[in-house]
Write an enzyme that holds these catalytic residues in place. Structure first.
Site, PDB file in Angstrom:
ATOM      1  N   LYS A  44      20.480  10.663  22.000  1.00  0.00           N
ATOM      2  CA  LYS A  44      20.256   9.704  23.082  1.00  0.00           C
ATOM      3  C   LYS A  44      21.541   8.936  23.386  1.00  0.00           C
ATOM      4  O   LYS A  44      22.542   9.053  22.686  1.00  0.00           O
ATOM      5  CB  LYS A  44      19.156   8.724  22.687  1.00  0.00           C
ATOM      6  CG  LYS A  44      19.519   7.860  21.488  1.00  0.00           C
ATOM      7  CD  LYS A  44      18.444   6.850  21.160  1.00  0.00           C
ATOM      8  CE  LYS A  44      18.874   5.984  19.964  1.00  0.00           C
ATOM      9  NZ  LYS A  44      17.931   4.897  19.691  1.00  0.00           N
ATOM     10  N   TYR A 274      45.182 -14.498  28.709  1.00  0.00           N
ATOM     11  CA  TYR A 274      44.421 -15.634  29.229  1.00  0.00           C
ATOM     12  C   TYR A 274      44.190 -16.694  28.150  1.00  0.00           C
ATOM     13  O   TYR A 274      43.842 -16.374  27.008  1.00  0.00           O
ATOM     14  CB  TYR A 274      43.069 -15.176  29.759  1.00  0.00           C
ATOM     15  CG  TYR A 274      43.124 -14.384  31.038  1.00  0.00           C
ATOM     16  CD1 TYR A 274      43.714 -14.917  32.177  1.00  0.00           C
ATOM     17  CD2 TYR A 274      42.568 -13.112  31.118  1.00  0.00           C
ATOM     18  CE1 TYR A 274      43.754 -14.194  33.361  1.00  0.00           C
ATOM     19  CE2 TYR A 274      42.603 -12.387  32.291  1.00  0.00           C
ATOM     20  CZ  TYR A 274      43.205 -12.934  33.412  1.00  0.00           C
ATOM     21  OH  TYR A 274      43.239 -12.213  34.576  1.00  0.00           O
ATOM     22  N   MET A 322      40.098  -7.611  31.340  1.00  0.00           N
ATOM     23  CA  MET A 322      39.251  -6.587  31.943  1.00  0.00           C
ATOM     24  C   MET A 322      39.875  -5.201  31.842  1.00  0.00           C
ATOM     25  O   MET A 322      39.178  -4.215  31.560  1.00  0.00           O
ATOM     26  CB  MET A 322      38.979  -6.926  33.407  1.00  0.00           C
ATOM     27  CG  MET A 322      37.979  -5.992  34.078  1.00  0.00           C
ATOM     28  SD  MET A 322      37.682  -6.410  35.808  1.00  0.00           S
ATOM     29  CE  MET A 322      36.862  -7.993  35.635  1.00  0.00           C
TER      30      MET A 322
END
Length: 386
Positions: A44, A274, A322
């Site tokens: 799965k 950041y 990101m």
């Protein structure tokens, strides 16, 4: 440092997940030999991040007797790829149309009488009796009929079988604490499972196979093996007990790697990434790695998770962004284009998925199933090749 312009004309992918299919097959064979009984290989969640169809072919090459998935869409994707092995799908919403699954010879599981009614509707529509597993909740409090509801579900299944709509081929449950082999819930769940089986057997479901053991139980709890085991993460070479997979004869199948995109010298004290949560104590070289949380690299890995670059382990410097993160490589001769290994088998000193799990306070299951995004997936090995 080498100028990246002088490197090979065909550069390596920006970032890739490399999956060793032979390792998956070998892990399957190790587990199958250990238990000496049928093994349902769970593939799965896109083969736990390793690729649904290639992982399925690899576990079958390693001796798996059947496959397990959560969703009917996963089961039908395997059938569309030409995989004909016995196959169970177990997680269904109300209103599911079971007809396509029954037409594709997919076994299904139910844990409530309304679910059984929907399976029977699919059997009537197709004229094909469903091969059915009944799921009992023995203490996980997740899927499964409670012991209060179990006799009603069993009785309904017996009626449906007498009417020719289903054949009950499995009775099963799932463990809550198998990764802690001495935990008292294990014995409690086994006792409840045995009680549930006795109810089903006395009602006439005498031929259904019993399966309870997940990966951790397959490795550590022979008393849970019953008629068949149902490992998942261990097939991919990850220790379900949170230790060293090699202790169980298993090898991690996934390597996650990227290429350095930029290096630069910076002064002591400069803020990195950041929030400036990291600052070097002296002049140093920073290396930019072009993957981030959009690709499944946990944001929590900032200032915590290790990688291998330039022959040494380094900890991510500052926050994961990101699309990228930064490494402080000191004075090491790291250049743009050099390999950065996030995790792998550990053969070359690189971190493992378990190392990352320990560093970011999670489990390796989450890491390998999350990683992806814009990574390229590449397969090595020949197990299950078409």
């Amino acid at each position: 440092m080498t100028n990246p312009a002088t490197r090979a004309a065909t550069p390596a992918p920006r970032a890739e997940v490399v999956v060793d299919l032979d390792a998956i097959a070998a892990n399957t064979a190790v587990l199958r030999e250990r238990v000496g009984r049928p093994l349902m290989a769970v593939v799965k969640a896109d083969g736990y991040g390793h690729g649904l169809v290639p992982a399925a072919r690899a576990v079958l090459a390693g001796g798996a007797d059947m496959l397990g998935v959560a969703l009917l869409d996963e089961a039908l994707a395997l059938r569309a790829a030409g995989i004909r092995a016995p196959l169970l799908a177990w997680l269904h919403n109300p209103g599911t149309d079971f007809a396509p699954a029954l037409d594709a010879d997919v076994e299904v599981s139910v844990n409530a009488e309304w679910g059984l009614a929907e399976v029977v509707a699919g059997a009537r529509a197709t004229g094909r009796p469903a091969r059915l597993h009944l799921f009992v909740d023995t203490g996980l409090s997740r899927e499964g009929a409670t012991m209060a509801d179990w006799p009603g579900l069993v009785s309904a299944a017996v009626r449906a079988q007498a009417e020719g709509h289903v054949t009950v081929v499995g009775l099963w449950s799932h463990m809550a604490y198998a990764d802690a082999p001495t935990h008292p819930t294990i014995g409690a769940q086994v006792r409840v499972f045995d009680e549930a089986v006795a109810v089903a057997r006395s009602a006439g479901l005498t031929d259904a196979r019993l399966h309870l053991a997940n990966s951790a139980a397959t490795v550590a709890l022979p008393e849970t093996w019953y008629d068949m085991v149902r490992p998942g993460v261990a097939l991919y070479g990850l220790d379900p007990l949170g230790g060293n997979a090699a202790d169980h004869g298993l090898r991690p199948a996934m390597t996650v790697r990227a290429g350095v995109a930029l290096v630069k010298r910076v002064r002591a004290g400069v803020g990195v990434s950041y929030g400036h949560t990291y600052a070097p104590e002296r002049e140093t070289t920073l290396a930019l790695v072009p993957v981030g949380y959009a690709d499944g690299v946990p944001r929590a890995a900032g200032n915590r998770a290790p990688v291998l670059v330039g022959g040494a382990r380094r900890t991510i410097a500052g926050r994961v962004c990101m699309d990228q993160f930064v490494l402080d490589v000191g004075d090491a001769p790291v250049a743009a284009g050099d390999e950065v290994v996030l995790w792998g088998p550990g053969d070359r000193g690189e971190p493992t998925a378990q190392d990352w799990a320990d560093a970011v306070d999670t489990i390796h299951y989450e890491l390998v199933t999350r990683i992806g995004g814009r990574f390229t997936r590449r397969y090595v090995g020949s197990a299950g090749a078409v």
